[in-house]
Motif scaffolding. Sequence first.
Motif: not given
Length: 187
Positions: A112-113, A115, A110, A106
């Motif tokens: 996303s939640e 992914r 970087d 996360r």
Amino acid sequence: MRTARSLTANPSDAEDLLQTALAKTYVQWERIADQRALDGYVRRALVNTRTSQWRKRRVDEYAVEELPEPEPLPQPDPAEVQAVRETMWQAVRRLPARQRAMVVLRYYEDLSEARTAELLGVSVGTVKSAVSRALAKLREDAALAAVVDARLADEEADEEQDGGEERRGGGGRLAAAAGAGAGSLAA
């Protein structure tokens, strides 16, 4: 006229604004179905016209011989930055494997939640709750708190020497530590 006066600072501009709004209302007179709503229609025309004027206003630019350059902010000591990064990484390594994986994906990768959840084969809610618990553990980590507190104390001492100017936001200890070392976990 009161609405036009409240939208402008100059009485002449208010008169011009009202005249323009009334002209726009007159042009659209046939389209106004409810004549009782005419006051509201004129008020909306006043606001829209003033907004259009504000957007179209000309911004003057002036040529100067010398560009104003802000004074550069003092850079932190690289050794201190590395110490915070190392302590941060050690704190992350003390997390359980699942939480550590989610925090790294996360915040360091970087992602996303959604992914992160897809990569780990869990639900988005699981990622949210696990990351929340992991961040709470990092906030409570005594070794990390000690290093970050020492760094913040050094910054405050530097600020007092520089005349007391405030240079950092109120993000807290973890935010300050993360800003100092977030990019180095992959190393």
